[in-house]
Enzyme design. Sequence first.
Site, PDB file in Angstrom:
ATOM      1  N   GLN A 152       0.735  -1.326   0.081  1.00  0.00           N
ATOM      2  CA  GLN A 152      -0.029   0.110  -0.175  1.00  0.00           C
ATOM      3  C   GLN A 152       0.652   1.319   0.494  1.00  0.00           C
ATOM      4  OE1 GLN A 152      -3.231  -0.426   2.845  1.00  0.00           O
ATOM      5  NE2 GLN A 152      -2.307  -2.062   4.236  1.00  0.00           N
ATOM      6  N   ASN A 153       2.179   0.932   0.247  1.00  0.00           N
ATOM      7  CA  ASN A 153       3.291   1.918  -0.031  1.00  0.00           C
ATOM      8  C   ASN A 153       3.377   3.137  -0.796  1.00  0.00           C
ATOM      9  OD1 ASN A 153       2.907   1.011   2.905  1.00  0.00           O
ATOM     10  ND2 ASN A 153       4.897   0.252   3.229  1.00  0.00           N
ATOM     11  N   ILE A 154       4.080   3.913  -1.030  1.00  0.00           N
ATOM     12  CA  ILE A 154       4.191   4.905  -2.242  1.00  0.00           C
ATOM     13  C   ILE A 154       5.406   5.205  -2.571  1.00  0.00           C
ATOM     14  CG2 ILE A 154       1.647   5.400  -2.684  1.00  0.00           C
ATOM     15  CD1 ILE A 154       2.769   8.445  -1.509  1.00  0.00           C
ATOM     16  N   ASP A 155       6.568   4.856  -1.359  1.00  0.00           N
ATOM     17  CA  ASP A 155       7.707   5.023  -1.261  1.00  0.00           C
ATOM     18  C   ASP A 155       8.535   4.901  -0.988  1.00  0.00           C
ATOM     19  OD1 ASP A 155       7.051   3.730   2.652  1.00  0.00           O
ATOM     20  OD2 ASP A 155       8.012   2.679   0.571  1.00  0.00           O
ATOM     21  N   HIS A 188      -1.506   1.687  -4.321  1.00  0.00           N
ATOM     22  CA  HIS A 188      -1.991   2.901  -4.113  1.00  0.00           C
ATOM     23  C   HIS A 188      -0.795   4.061  -5.401  1.00  0.00           C
ATOM     24  CE1 HIS A 188      -3.818   2.512   0.290  1.00  0.00           C
ATOM     25  NE2 HIS A 188      -4.880   1.830  -1.322  1.00  0.00           N
ATOM     26  N   CYS A 200       1.494  19.765 -21.673  1.00  0.00           N
ATOM     27  CA  CYS A 200      -0.305  20.440 -22.028  1.00  0.00           C
ATOM     28  C   CYS A 200      -0.465  21.770 -20.855  1.00  0.00           C
ATOM     29  CB  CYS A 200      -1.019  19.247 -21.729  1.00  0.00           C
ATOM     30  SG  CYS A 200      -1.095  18.269 -20.194  1.00  0.00           S
ATOM     31  N   GLY A 230       2.555  -4.419   8.877  1.00  0.00           N
ATOM     32  CA  GLY A 230       2.139  -2.859   9.145  1.00  0.00           C
ATOM     33  C   GLY A 230       1.355  -2.611   8.419  1.00  0.00           C
ATOM     34  N   ASN A 282       2.591  -7.351  13.684  1.00  0.00           N
ATOM     35  CA  ASN A 282       2.645  -5.968  13.905  1.00  0.00           C
ATOM     36  C   ASN A 282       3.128  -5.249  15.662  1.00  0.00           C
ATOM     37  OD1 ASN A 282       0.823  -3.057  14.648  1.00  0.00           O
ATOM     38  ND2 ASN A 282      -0.170  -3.775  12.119  1.00  0.00           N
ATOM     39  N   ALA A 329       8.495  -4.549  12.314  1.00  0.00           N
ATOM     40  CA  ALA A 329       8.903  -5.344  11.182  1.00  0.00           C
ATOM     41  C   ALA A 329       9.993  -5.832  10.879  1.00  0.00           C
ATOM     42  CB  ALA A 329       8.548  -4.855  10.098  1.00  0.00           C
TER      43      ALA A 329
HETATM   44  N1  APR Z   1       6.835  -2.537  12.512  1.00  0.00           N
HETATM   45  C1  APR Z   1       5.136  -2.835  11.769  1.00  0.00           C
HETATM   46  N2  APR Z   1       4.211  -2.626  11.472  1.00  0.00           N
HETATM   47  C2  APR Z   1       4.427  -1.297  12.223  1.00  0.00           C
HETATM   48  C3  APR Z   1       5.271  -0.688  12.672  1.00  0.00           C
HETATM   49  C4  APR Z   1       6.625  -1.080  12.662  1.00  0.00           C
HETATM   50  N3  APR Z   1       7.758  -0.601  13.189  1.00  0.00           N
HETATM   51  N4  APR Z   1       4.946   1.006  13.588  1.00  0.00           N
HETATM   52  C5  APR Z   1       4.001   0.576  13.251  1.00  0.00           C
HETATM   53  N5  APR Z   1       3.187   0.410  12.900  1.00  0.00           N
HETATM   54  C6  APR Z   1       1.927  -0.205  12.535  1.00  0.00           C
HETATM   55  C7  APR Z   1       0.772   0.159  13.217  1.00  0.00           C
HETATM   56  O1  APR Z   1       0.751  -0.769  14.505  1.00  0.00           O
HETATM   57  C8  APR Z   1      -0.247   0.311  12.333  1.00  0.00           C
HETATM   58  O2  APR Z   1      -1.287  -0.858  11.913  1.00  0.00           O
HETATM   59  O3  APR Z   1       1.580  -0.047  10.572  1.00  0.00           O
HETATM   60  C9  APR Z   1       0.151   0.631  11.215  1.00  0.00           C
HETATM   61  C10 APR Z   1       0.136   1.763  10.340  1.00  0.00           C
HETATM   62  O4  APR Z   1      -1.218   1.489  10.218  1.00  0.00           O
HETATM   63  P1  APR Z   1      -1.585   2.734   8.625  1.00  0.00           P
HETATM   64  O5  APR Z   1      -0.959   4.365   9.042  1.00  0.00           O
HETATM   65  O6  APR Z   1      -2.789   3.000   8.606  1.00  0.00           O
HETATM   66  O7  APR Z   1      -1.250   2.035   7.308  1.00  0.00           O
HETATM   67  P2  APR Z   1      -1.955   1.539   6.524  1.00  0.00           P
HETATM   68  O8  APR Z   1      -2.637   0.545   7.486  1.00  0.00           O
HETATM   69  O9  APR Z   1      -0.436   0.359   5.472  1.00  0.00           O
HETATM   70  O10 APR Z   1      -3.151   2.766   5.572  1.00  0.00           O
HETATM   71  C11 APR Z   1      -2.843   1.930   4.475  1.00  0.00           C
HETATM   72  O11 APR Z   1      -4.271   4.350   4.298  1.00  0.00           O
HETATM   73  O12 APR Z   1      -4.434   6.333   4.475  1.00  0.00           O
HETATM   74  C12 APR Z   1      -4.282   5.296   3.377  1.00  0.00           C
HETATM   75  O13 APR Z   1      -2.847   5.185   1.475  1.00  0.00           O
HETATM   76  C13 APR Z   1      -2.347   5.217   2.810  1.00  0.00           C
HETATM   77  O14 APR Z   1      -1.689   4.029   1.805  1.00  0.00           O
HETATM   78  C14 APR Z   1      -2.295   3.861   3.329  1.00  0.00           C
HETATM   79  C15 APR Z   1      -3.489   3.496   3.642  1.00  0.00           C
END
Ligand code: APR
Length: 245
Positions: free
Chosen positions: A101-104, A119, A150, A187, A213, A232
Site C-alpha cells: 500500500q506504500n508509495i515510498d 496505491h 500540456c 505493518g 505488527n 517489522a
Molecule cells: N513495524 C510494523 N508495523 C508497525 C510499525 C513497525 N515498526 N510501526 C507501526 N506499525 C503498524 C501500526 O501498528 C499500524 O497497524 O503499522 C500500521 C500503520 O497503519 P496505517 O498508517 O494506517 O497504515 P496502512 O494500514 O498501510 O494504511 C493504508 O491508508 O491513508 C491510506 O494510502 C494510505 O496506504 C495507506 C493506507
Amino acid sequence: MDQDLEEAIKLIKESKYTVAFTGAGISVESGIPPFRGENGLWSKYNPEILDLSYFYSHPLASWKVIKEIFYDFFGEAKPNKAHLALAELENKGILKSVVTQNIDNLHTEAGSKEVYEFHGNSRMLVCKNNHHFEASLFNLEDLPPKCTKCNETLKPDFIFFGEGIPELAYCKSFEAAEKADVIIVIGSTGEVYPAANMPKQAKANGAKIIEINPEKTLFSESITDVFLQGKASDVMEKILIGLKR
Ligand code: APR
C-alpha cells in the site's frame, strides 16, 4: 512469541507460494511515520489534501503539504532490514511478490523485483492527460508543477482519495491472492479498502496468514493465523535466521 515464530517459519518453509502484503508500518523504521495511530500523519495533516477534488480546486495549498510530507520528508528514507529481508526471500525463491500500500518506493530500492504498488508511487508525477514524468526532474520550490506537454497541473502518481486503484497492480495483487498459500502481512491496520481485501481473499482461498505488527489490528481478530507482535525489522530478521536453520 517463540512458539508462534517457529510456527510462522514452518509455514513459510512448507509454503509453495508465499506473498507479502505491506502497509505503512514496514517503513516506520525507515523514518516514515504511519498514517494512523500515535504520531500518525493524519493526526497532523488534514487528509483532504489527498482528496482529488480538493487537489484540483486548491493545487497550490495541496501541493505545499504534499511536498512537505512526501518529498521533503520521505525523500531521505532508505530501505530498512524488513524491506531487505523480503528482497532476500524473493532472491531465494521463497517469496513470490510483494503487494504494498506504500508509495515510498522502498521495496524496489531494497531490491524486490515483483512489487505491486496498490496505491501507486510518489516517484512519478502525472497530469490529467496522463503524461508521466520523474518527480526528480521538477523543482518543487516552484509549485504547483506544470506538465511540460500540456501545461496542466501535475499530481503525484499515487492514488488520492476518490481515485481508482492502478489496474495492473490491482489485477496482479488479486492474482497473487489466488495463488498464495502463505501471506505475510506487515505493518497494516487493515482499515483501508480495497487493499485490505487482498489478504482476506487469500484467506478465503485457504492461505495461512502470518501478521507482523507491534499492535493488534482488524486483520488480527479476523483472518490472522499466526500473530507475531513486534517491529517489522526485528521480526523479519528472526524469520530470516529461522529459515536458514
Ligand atoms: N513495524 C510494523 N508495523 C508497525 C510499525 C513497525 N515498526 N510501526 C507501526 N506499525 C503498524 C501500526 O501498528 C499500524 O497497524 O503499522 C500500521 C500503520 O497503519 P496505517 O498508517 O494506517 O497504515 P496502512 O494500514 O498501510 O494504511 C493504508 O491508508 O491513508 C491510506 O494510502 C494510505 O496506504 C495507506 C493506507
